[in-house]
Enzyme design. Sequence first.
Site, PDB file in Angstrom:
ATOM      1  N   TYR A 208      34.314 -22.740  18.249  1.00 35.98           N
ATOM      2  CA  TYR A 208      34.398 -21.973  16.985  1.00 35.98           C
ATOM      3  C   TYR A 208      35.719 -22.208  16.243  1.00 35.98           C
ATOM      4  CZ  TYR A 208      36.158 -17.744  19.697  1.00 35.98           C
ATOM      5  OH  TYR A 208      36.811 -16.850  20.488  1.00 35.98           O
ATOM      6  N   GLU A 209      35.768 -21.703  15.018  1.00 36.89           N
ATOM      7  CA  GLU A 209      36.901 -21.979  14.104  1.00 36.89           C
ATOM      8  C   GLU A 209      37.079 -23.474  13.858  1.00 36.89           C
ATOM      9  OE1 GLU A 209      37.925 -19.670  12.491  1.00 36.89           O
ATOM     10  OE2 GLU A 209      37.308 -18.023  13.769  1.00 36.89           O
TER      11      GLU A 209
END
Lengths: 590, 590
Positions: free
Chosen positions: B441-442
């Site tokens: 994620y990110e």
Amino acid sequence: MPDYNAPLRDLRFVLHEVFDAPSLWARLPALAERVDADTADAILEEAAKVTGQLIAPLNRSGDEEGAQWREGVVTTPAGFREAYATYIEGGWVGLSGNPEFGGLGMPKMLAVQFEEMLYAANSSFALYSALSSGACLAIDAHASADLKQIYLAPMYEGRWAGSMCLTEAHAGTDLGIIRTRAEPQADGSYAITGSKIFITGGEQDLTENIIHLVLAKLPDAPAGPKGISLFLVPKRMVEADGSLGAANAVSCGSIEHKMGIKASATCVMNFDGASGWLVGEANKGLAAMFTMMNYERLSIGIQGIGCADASYQGAVAYARERIQSRAPSGPVAKDKSADPIIHHPDVRRMLLTMKAMTEGGRAFACYVGQQLDLAKFAIDADERQRAEALVALLTPVAKAFFTDTGLDSCVLGQQVFGGHGYIREWGQEQLVRDVRIAQIYEGTNGIQALDLLGRKVVANGGAALKLFCAEVRDFATQPAAPYAAELLEALQRLEGTSEWLLQQATRSPNEVGAASVEYLQLFGHVAYAWLWARMVAVAEARQAEDEAFYGAKRATAEFFFRRLLPRTLAFEASIRAGAEPLFGLASEQF
Amino acid sequence: MPDYNAPLRDLRFVLHEVFDAPSLWARLPALAERVDADTADAILEEAAKVTGQLIAPLNRSGDEEGAQWREGVVTTPAGFREAYATYIEGGWVGLSGNPEFGGLGMPKMLAVQFEEMLYAANSSFALYSALSSGACLAIDAHASADLKQIYLAPMYEGRWAGSMCLTEAHAGTDLGIIRTRAEPQADGSYAITGSKIFITGGEQDLTENIIHLVLAKLPDAPAGPKGISLFLVPKRMVEADGSLGAANAVSCGSIEHKMGIKASATCVMNFDGASGWLVGEANKGLAAMFTMMNYERLSIGIQGIGCADASYQGAVAYARERIQSRAPSGPVAKDKSADPIIHHPDVRRMLLTMKAMTEGGRAFACYVGQQLDLAKFAIDADERQRAEALVALLTPVAKAFFTDTGLDSCVLGQQVFGGHGYIREWGQEQLVRDVRIAQIYEGTNGIQALDLLGRKVVANGGAALKLFCAEVRDFATQPAAPYAAELLEALQRLEGTSEWLLQQATRSPNEVGAASVEYLQLFGHVAYAWLWARMVAVAEARQAEDEAFYGAKRATAEFFFRRLLPRTLAFEASIRAGAEPLFGLASEQF
């Protein structure tokens, strides 16, 4: 959850084209009468159906439901009982078993390919029969004629299962300190008392009986590993006519809640004066158990390959379908808002790493299978002996390297999916959880590495290693051998590092343990380099027959040699730094 | 489940001794009035209590129970609500927030250390406030004075939370193709319509309100990333006096079932003409969102360090207690049947790898924090600009390298436990599952690597990289700099490879993507080498003050330089093999 489709074309490429197994079988009388290329193909095709259509569909649901324990009774997830019943009808448990007791007597080269499919389809399901097959091997090799007569046939049939009871709460790697004891009884049996943990399939609802192979100590046993004996302990007593009698004093105290392989029951097994029979000689149980353990080590190695291939299949399908951003070299799918991610270089790097390692492992497994077949079936004693030495050397590499690269591949396969890789319903994360155990059980990969470097290389002064290196050198020095220079350089790195370690081992007792894991990694990469070069030699010769298929083999090899093999530089440098950097801290300074 | 104890001594070593943060703060007027060494220590001690005693005890139970969704309502696991209420009383959400709106204005160098503790204690819990802190930063930097006045104070207080709504089912990495739209309304607000997925904390029961920052397209927006705007969309409408009004047209459609961080609600968020307000300029939403995204990227990187340290603490404790086999150099615990496994070389290799990487990461995080503080608080514009360039360069390294090594460390920490590492109740396997998301994620770590090599190195002709390399060289060329030769060799490897890549990038559009992941790994190892050398310089100077502590630093550095840094050999060789080996197969040949 993506479907699993057994990679039949690739399996045949390795079995028939790279290793020419049918020619080998033809010259080994015991096999010649049982199997040829057509039989093998028919078996692989049937195996593909069974694994793809019967067993793989239970993988996700089995993970969600898990095995359940209630008051000593273990229930496998919905569908497992029915699938298992169909599965054993096919005779798969006894695929490479002794025909004298109903096994099919098929070569190991074929069996390893079947096992790959089984683990790829459903690792939890696979374990229920993997333990049976290994237990049969130990019973066949070490038990009395009576025990064999009673137990082997129903076990090969799959009506009865096997289990492997080694570990106790305080004794895993260190079996010398087990506490389970065996009291001799007047009738020649033994009363077994003790508690074992981490027993895969110790209890389940799939089979009529479970045959536990249990390590225990006789009253007068010497301390340590030389005081361990092996016992056969059935869940239910077996009458002289083979029918089932009363329950034995064996019970399942609980099952573990695990990271993965949730549909496989990992049991605490309690033996309360249970009736058991000695297998092999007293106090030589560890050696007898190793017959089973070595079988399981290769098998668990293959779990690494199977899970990696399942992950690869999912990742390739996703990478072809998922569109996201334009390829750096310009639009490919001009009619769409973005390109399939398989056109992005880093996605290709991930897929090719998986492909190169999985197919390298598949070839290596076939090679180990070949040596196992030679060790068992070769007429010539020297040939058998040579094969045995290679099997001993290569088994820890197969177990640890297949599963280390198996985790790496499953992590990459999950990464290709981006956020979806972390979500359960997409299936990729389960493969990461399921494959992770394979680095731990059947002896951690650290223990495999110690076995390789300590027992299989250093202890025999590098003799077994020389056999292997000579085979690699023979190939690399053939005229027009592909990647000869790269392969010879890698081989020299392995040989040079081995020589250095043989010297170091005499200087300090810590050097073997300090180098072992990176040494096994170095060994694995060099072995895969050799196998990729062999695959390229076949692909070059046959390129015109199927440009796409053989071209892919050559391109994958090119990736392996250029982008992965350089890792050996780092392994060598780290190994040569020696043990000293590991001992700069006292244990309380960590 | 082992306890989590914040490594206060190690954190202070980095903050005070290696980076001498208090001296820096003293010369930055905005910080000088707020924080000094004592304040910092008091905050760290309080943070250690909150994370260790309040939040860590909810980690296992949170994993077992998970966040629950029922008819649009999300319930966090038992104990989360109470713990969150206590947590926000401490003002932790606004720790480094703008004091004008109630933030504590503490330096980032301190905040990164707090974040490490928070993720180590409980990654799922940490996420609920990590998103709030980042959202505040974006609102503070880009929103109108009115929006700031209304929203920032309750968000810094933690009464309201923030969320980050970027991803749609078809658009993750490629935000240019999002479909969520924003229709201008007569009152100056916008009606937001669309569906977002993977929204961490998009719905929960911890706060009175949730402030979603949503990427959407205006009716006349240009295609692609230059047509994206950012909107603030509250869950509940806010009256002029700051009180809560009616529900906005925002709902949580479901939450994901994930591999880990199960107590963190990952939501599908549906916006059905929800009222939103533009943040920053129209069509420049991606740049505004990057203020939040860069914050989260560093934060998620720190998740990697936190989980690795938690795993390390568990593994060290286990390795000291677990006895198994004798140490190769002879019995250590002669009164016992075997030795603690911490005396076995390969267990030390695993623990030292974890320790070297975790502490290297901790120092790197402090360095990035230092640059963030300089970028924000330095008086001199040149100094701010230089720091900004370094932050831009180092953020993707921090995000990806901390989390890649974080997974490696957690896998090692699990491996130290043997079979127990795979069992849920022992806690180690949860850390593997929880840390795994941080690579995804990110922005996946592949995307971070592309950002590093493509945007932060190649796009500016290596200018930002030169700043970093000059700083490393300055250190390595000081008289008596420890590991100067090794560090300069590693630095030259990074510089030489970078030069080569700058040339390659002009030749083929695929070269950057083909090299990026291994380039980031190379960069990370060189950066850690520099930081370890800096730590050694301090440890050498202070050795006499605490032999055990500083001796451990020096021994760990020795391990890093001798046994881990050689990996850079492999990265360079693989990078220099170029993109060609990735493009030997057509997509259908995989």
